[in-house]
Design a protein around this motif. Sequence first.
Motif, short mmCIF file in Angstrom:
data_model
loop_
_atom_site.label_atom_id
_atom_site.label_comp_id
_atom_site.label_asym_id
_atom_site.label_seq_id
_atom_site.Cartn_x
_atom_site.Cartn_y
_atom_site.Cartn_z
N ASN B 24 20.32 -2.57 66.47
CA ASN B 24 19.70 -1.37 65.65
C ASN B 24 19.47 -0.68 65.67
OD1 ASN B 24 18.21 -1.77 63.31
ND2 ASN B 24 15.90 -2.46 64.06
N PRO B 25 20.44 0.63 64.92
CA PRO B 25 19.76 1.75 64.71
C PRO B 25 19.02 2.65 64.40
CG PRO B 25 21.25 1.40 63.06
CD PRO B 25 20.91 0.38 64.06
N ILE B 26 18.64 4.09 64.54
CA ILE B 26 18.11 4.41 64.30
C ILE B 26 18.23 4.96 62.66
CG2 ILE B 26 16.68 7.14 63.88
CD1 ILE B 26 17.24 7.32 67.05
N SER B 27 16.83 4.25 61.87
CA SER B 27 16.56 3.86 60.81
C SER B 27 16.78 5.53 59.37
CB SER B 27 15.28 4.09 59.66
OG SER B 27 15.10 4.34 58.45
N GLY B 28 18.12 4.86 59.28
CA GLY B 28 18.77 5.58 58.17
C GLY B 28 19.90 6.79 58.57
N HIS B 29 20.51 6.14 59.56
CA HIS B 29 21.61 6.85 60.82
C HIS B 29 22.44 6.01 59.90
CE1 HIS B 29 20.09 8.94 64.53
NE2 HIS B 29 19.35 9.33 62.75
N ALA B 30 23.88 7.35 59.77
CA ALA B 30 25.21 6.08 58.17
C ALA B 30 25.95 5.56 59.70
CB ALA B 30 25.91 7.06 58.27
N THR B 31 26.25 6.24 60.70
CA THR B 31 27.30 5.66 61.53
C THR B 31 26.64 5.50 63.24
OG1 THR B 31 28.16 7.94 61.34
CG2 THR B 31 29.56 6.69 63.40
N LEU B 32 27.08 3.73 63.41
CA LEU B 32 26.56 3.60 64.49
C LEU B 32 27.83 3.78 65.63
CD1 LEU B 32 24.78 -0.01 64.39
CD2 LEU B 32 26.72 0.33 65.80
N TYR B 33 27.29 3.55 66.71
CA TYR B 33 28.17 3.61 68.00
C TYR B 33 28.89 2.30 68.56
CZ TYR B 33 29.08 8.65 66.07
OH TYR B 33 29.53 9.21 65.51
N TRP B 34 29.89 1.73 69.64
CA TRP B 34 29.22 0.55 70.56
C TRP B 34 30.37 1.30 71.69
CZ3 TRP B 34 26.19 -2.82 72.07
CH2 TRP B 34 25.68 -3.49 70.50
N TYR B 35 29.75 1.87 72.86
CA TYR B 35 31.10 2.23 74.15
C TYR B 35 30.24 1.29 75.16
CZ TYR B 35 30.31 6.90 71.73
OH TYR B 35 30.51 7.88 71.33
N GLN B 36 31.22 1.11 76.69
CA GLN B 36 31.46 0.43 77.48
C GLN B 36 31.25 1.78 78.57
OE1 GLN B 36 34.87 -0.66 79.14
NE2 GLN B 36 34.01 -3.18 78.83
N GLN B 37 30.54 1.29 78.78
CA GLN B 37 30.46 1.84 80.84
C GLN B 37 30.68 1.44 81.65
OE1 GLN B 37 26.26 4.53 80.80
NE2 GLN B 37 27.36 6.34 82.25
N ILE B 38 31.52 0.88 82.30
CA ILE B 38 31.95 0.35 83.97
C ILE B 38 31.74 1.36 85.00
CG2 ILE B 38 33.36 0.05 85.31
CD1 ILE B 38 35.40 -0.42 82.76
N LEU B 39 30.66 0.74 85.89
CA LEU B 39 29.87 1.47 86.98
C LEU B 39 30.72 2.57 87.59
CD1 LEU B 39 27.19 1.34 88.98
CD2 LEU B 39 28.61 0.15 90.23
#
Lengths: 113, 116
Positions: B24-39
Amino acid sequence: TQLLEQSPQFLSIQEGENLTVYCNSSSVFSSLQWYRQEPGEGPVLLVTVVTGGEVKKLKRLTFQFGDARKDSSLHITAAQPGDTGLYLCAGATNSNSGYALNFGKGTSLLVTP
Amino acid sequence: EAGVAQSPRYKIIEKRQSVAFWCNPISGHATLYWYQQILGQGPKLLIQFQNNGVVDDSQLPKDRFSAERLKGVDSTLKIQPAKLEDSAVYLCASSHKTSGSTDTQYFGPGTRLTVL
Protein backbone atom coordinates in the motif's frame (compact mmCIF):
# COMPACT_ATOMS: atom_id res chain seq x y z
CA THR A 1 21.03 -1.88 -17.39
CA GLN A 2 23.90 0.45 -16.53
CA LEU A 3 26.34 -1.06 -14.07
CA LEU A 4 27.25 0.84 -10.90
CA GLU A 5 30.31 -0.32 -9.00
CA GLN A 6 30.63 0.57 -5.34
CA SER A 7 33.77 0.33 -3.27
CA PRO A 8 34.70 -0.79 -0.80
CA GLN A 9 32.12 -3.53 -0.37
CA PHE A 10 32.69 -3.70 3.38
CA LEU A 11 34.16 -1.18 5.79
CA SER A 12 34.69 -1.51 9.53
CA ILE A 13 36.03 1.51 11.36
CA GLN A 14 36.13 3.00 14.84
CA GLU A 15 34.08 5.92 16.01
CA GLY A 16 35.67 9.22 15.10
CA GLU A 17 37.40 8.05 11.93
CA ASN A 18 36.75 9.48 8.47
CA LEU A 19 35.81 7.40 5.46
CA THR A 20 34.99 7.70 1.77
CA VAL A 21 32.76 5.44 -0.29
CA TYR A 22 32.91 5.43 -4.08
CA CYS A 23 30.36 4.81 -6.79
CA ASN A 24 31.60 4.43 -10.36
CA SER A 25 30.05 3.74 -13.72
CA SER A 26 30.90 3.93 -17.41
CA SER A 27 27.46 5.42 -18.05
CA VAL A 28 26.23 8.98 -17.72
CA PHE A 29 23.29 9.53 -15.41
CA SER A 30 20.77 12.35 -15.33
CA SER A 31 21.11 12.29 -11.55
CA LEU A 32 22.54 10.12 -8.82
CA GLN A 33 21.08 9.32 -5.45
CA TRP A 34 22.57 7.98 -2.24
CA TYR A 35 20.50 5.85 0.14
CA ARG A 36 21.14 4.31 3.53
CA GLN A 37 19.52 1.02 4.45
CA GLU A 38 19.37 -0.47 7.92
CA PRO A 39 18.69 -4.17 8.61
CA GLY A 40 15.04 -5.07 8.16
CA GLU A 41 14.18 -1.73 6.61
CA GLY A 42 13.91 -0.26 3.14
CA PRO A 43 16.46 2.22 1.78
CA VAL A 44 16.06 5.84 2.84
CA LEU A 45 17.11 8.63 0.50
CA LEU A 46 20.01 10.77 1.75
CA VAL A 47 20.67 13.05 -1.20
CA THR A 48 20.16 13.59 -4.93
CA VAL A 49 22.92 15.16 -7.02
CA VAL A 50 22.10 16.42 -10.48
CA THR A 51 24.82 18.73 -11.81
CA GLY A 52 28.29 17.54 -12.75
CA GLY A 53 30.79 18.66 -10.10
CA GLU A 54 28.02 19.27 -7.58
CA VAL A 55 28.88 18.98 -3.89
CA LYS A 56 26.21 18.61 -1.22
CA LYS A 57 26.65 18.46 2.52
CA LEU A 58 24.33 16.80 5.01
CA LYS A 59 25.77 17.39 8.49
CA ARG A 60 28.88 15.15 8.59
CA LEU A 61 28.19 13.64 5.16
CA THR A 62 29.60 15.19 1.98
CA PHE A 63 28.41 13.99 -1.42
CA GLN A 64 30.11 14.77 -4.70
CA PHE A 65 28.97 14.12 -8.26
CA GLY A 66 31.72 13.72 -10.84
CA ASP A 67 32.14 16.33 -13.56
CA ALA A 68 31.12 13.81 -16.22
CA ARG A 69 28.14 12.60 -14.15
CA LYS A 70 29.46 9.03 -14.19
CA ASP A 71 30.73 8.71 -10.64
CA SER A 72 30.13 9.93 -7.13
CA SER A 73 31.61 9.78 -3.67
CA LEU A 74 30.30 9.92 -0.14
CA HIS A 75 32.62 11.16 2.60
CA ILE A 76 31.73 10.81 6.27
CA THR A 77 33.62 12.87 8.81
CA ALA A 78 34.02 11.64 12.39
CA ALA A 79 31.88 8.56 11.92
CA GLN A 80 29.50 7.55 14.69
CA PRO A 81 27.90 4.18 15.51
CA GLY A 82 24.61 5.58 14.24
CA ASP A 83 26.15 5.78 10.76
CA THR A 84 26.27 1.99 10.59
CA GLY A 85 24.29 0.65 7.65
CA LEU A 86 24.32 -0.24 3.97
CA TYR A 87 25.05 2.73 1.73
CA LEU A 88 23.63 2.42 -1.76
CA CYS A 89 24.17 4.64 -4.75
CA ALA A 90 21.60 4.68 -7.53
CA GLY A 91 21.89 6.23 -10.96
CA ALA A 92 18.76 7.66 -12.53
CA THR A 93 18.00 7.57 -16.23
CA ASN A 94 15.06 9.07 -18.05
CA SER A 95 13.53 7.33 -21.01
CA ASN A 96 10.28 7.13 -22.88
CA SER A 97 9.18 4.46 -20.43
CA GLY A 98 9.83 6.69 -17.45
CA TYR A 99 12.40 7.34 -14.79
CA ALA A 100 14.33 4.34 -13.49
CA LEU A 101 16.93 3.78 -10.80
CA ASN A 102 19.87 1.40 -11.15
CA PHE A 103 21.38 0.52 -7.79
CA GLY A 104 24.91 -0.49 -6.95
CA LYS A 105 25.56 -3.44 -4.65
CA GLY A 106 26.20 -1.16 -1.71
CA THR A 107 28.89 -0.56 0.89
CA SER A 108 28.25 -2.13 4.26
CA LEU A 109 29.61 0.18 6.97
CA LEU A 110 30.16 -0.81 10.60
CA VAL A 111 31.20 1.87 13.06
CA THR A 112 32.25 0.52 16.45
CA PRO A 113 32.38 2.64 19.63
CA GLU B 1 2.06 10.90 6.88
CA ALA B 2 1.93 7.11 6.82
CA GLY B 3 4.74 5.39 4.97
CA VAL B 4 4.66 2.58 2.45
CA ALA B 5 3.10 -0.51 3.99
CA GLN B 6 3.99 -4.05 3.00
CA SER B 7 2.78 -7.44 4.14
CA PRO B 8 3.68 -9.99 5.10
CA ARG B 9 7.06 -9.05 6.56
CA TYR B 10 8.37 -12.60 6.34
CA LYS B 11 7.36 -15.64 4.30
CA ILE B 12 8.84 -19.12 4.11
CA ILE B 13 7.64 -21.46 1.38
CA GLU B 14 8.84 -24.55 -0.42
CA LYS B 15 9.95 -24.46 -4.03
CA ARG B 16 7.18 -24.75 -6.58
CA GLN B 17 4.68 -23.17 -4.18
CA SER B 18 2.99 -19.85 -4.85
CA VAL B 19 3.29 -16.66 -2.85
CA ALA B 20 1.83 -13.15 -2.97
CA PHE B 21 3.01 -9.89 -1.51
CA TRP B 22 0.95 -6.79 -0.88
CA CYS B 23 1.92 -3.12 -0.95
CA ASN B 24 0.00 0.00 0.00
CA PRO B 25 1.86 3.11 -1.19
CA ILE B 26 1.83 6.57 0.34
CA SER B 27 -1.51 8.23 -0.31
CA GLY B 28 -1.53 10.26 -3.51
CA HIS B 29 1.62 8.73 -4.97
CA ALA B 30 1.10 8.00 -8.64
CA THR B 31 4.10 5.78 -9.20
CA LEU B 32 4.70 2.42 -7.54
CA TYR B 33 7.76 0.21 -7.86
CA TRP B 34 8.56 -3.38 -6.94
CA TYR B 35 12.22 -4.25 -6.37
CA GLN B 36 13.98 -7.52 -5.62
CA GLN B 37 17.00 -7.33 -3.30
CA ILE B 38 19.06 -10.48 -3.08
CA LEU B 39 21.35 -10.76 -0.07
CA GLY B 40 24.54 -8.79 -0.64
CA GLN B 41 23.18 -6.87 -3.61
CA GLY B 42 21.35 -3.64 -4.28
CA PRO B 43 17.67 -3.53 -5.18
CA LYS B 44 16.78 -4.52 -8.74
CA LEU B 45 13.68 -3.04 -10.32
CA LEU B 46 11.09 -5.66 -11.26
CA ILE B 47 8.17 -3.51 -12.34
CA GLN B 48 7.06 0.12 -12.30
CA PHE B 49 3.46 1.31 -12.36
CA GLN B 50 2.15 4.78 -13.05
CA ASN B 51 -1.35 4.86 -11.63
CA ASN B 52 -2.74 1.50 -12.80
CA GLY B 53 -0.62 1.16 -15.94
CA VAL B 54 2.71 -0.62 -16.34
CA VAL B 55 5.58 1.74 -17.25
CA ASP B 56 8.47 -0.75 -17.16
CA ASP B 57 8.44 -4.51 -16.60
CA SER B 58 11.50 -5.35 -18.67
CA GLN B 59 13.24 -7.12 -15.77
CA LEU B 60 10.22 -9.02 -14.50
CA PRO B 61 10.52 -12.81 -15.08
CA LYS B 62 7.11 -13.03 -16.64
CA ASP B 63 7.03 -16.81 -16.76
CA ARG B 64 6.63 -16.90 -12.98
CA PHE B 65 6.17 -13.35 -11.69
CA SER B 66 3.09 -11.20 -12.09
CA ALA B 67 1.98 -7.91 -10.58
CA GLU B 68 -1.09 -5.77 -10.68
CA ARG B 69 -2.31 -2.41 -9.47
CA LEU B 70 -5.89 -2.56 -10.51
CA LYS B 71 -7.28 0.59 -8.92
CA GLY B 72 -4.10 2.61 -9.09
CA VAL B 73 -3.52 2.42 -5.36
CA ASP B 74 -2.32 -0.77 -3.70
CA SER B 75 -0.50 -3.50 -5.56
CA THR B 76 0.21 -7.22 -5.35
CA LEU B 77 3.23 -9.13 -6.61
CA LYS B 78 2.86 -12.86 -7.15
CA ILE B 79 5.37 -15.63 -7.76
CA GLN B 80 4.08 -18.91 -9.17
CA PRO B 81 5.86 -21.31 -8.93
CA ALA B 82 8.71 -20.16 -6.70
CA LYS B 83 12.31 -21.24 -7.20
CA LEU B 84 15.17 -21.34 -4.73
CA GLU B 85 16.79 -18.33 -6.40
CA ASP B 86 13.71 -16.23 -5.64
CA SER B 87 14.80 -16.02 -2.00
CA ALA B 88 15.23 -12.30 -1.44
CA VAL B 89 13.69 -9.21 0.10
CA TYR B 90 10.92 -7.76 -2.04
CA LEU B 91 10.72 -4.00 -1.64
CA CYS B 92 7.87 -1.77 -2.65
CA ALA B 93 8.43 1.94 -3.20
CA SER B 94 6.26 4.84 -4.26
CA SER B 95 6.85 8.35 -5.53
CA HIS B 96 4.66 11.36 -6.05
CA LYS B 97 5.68 12.63 -9.44
CA THR B 98 4.90 11.03 -12.73
CA SER B 99 7.57 9.74 -15.10
CA GLY B 100 10.25 11.90 -16.62
CA SER B 101 11.70 13.50 -13.51
CA THR B 102 14.02 12.62 -10.70
CA ASP B 103 11.89 12.11 -7.66
CA THR B 104 12.16 10.75 -4.15
CA GLN B 105 11.19 7.13 -3.86
CA TYR B 106 9.89 6.08 -0.46
CA PHE B 107 10.50 2.45 0.36
CA GLY B 108 8.52 0.09 2.50
CA PRO B 109 10.21 -2.27 4.97
CA GLY B 110 10.11 -5.15 2.51
CA THR B 111 8.98 -8.76 2.59
CA ARG B 112 11.72 -11.29 3.24
CA LEU B 113 11.02 -14.44 1.23
CA THR B 114 12.80 -17.70 1.90
CA VAL B 115 12.27 -20.54 -0.57
CA LEU B 116 13.29 -23.96 0.74
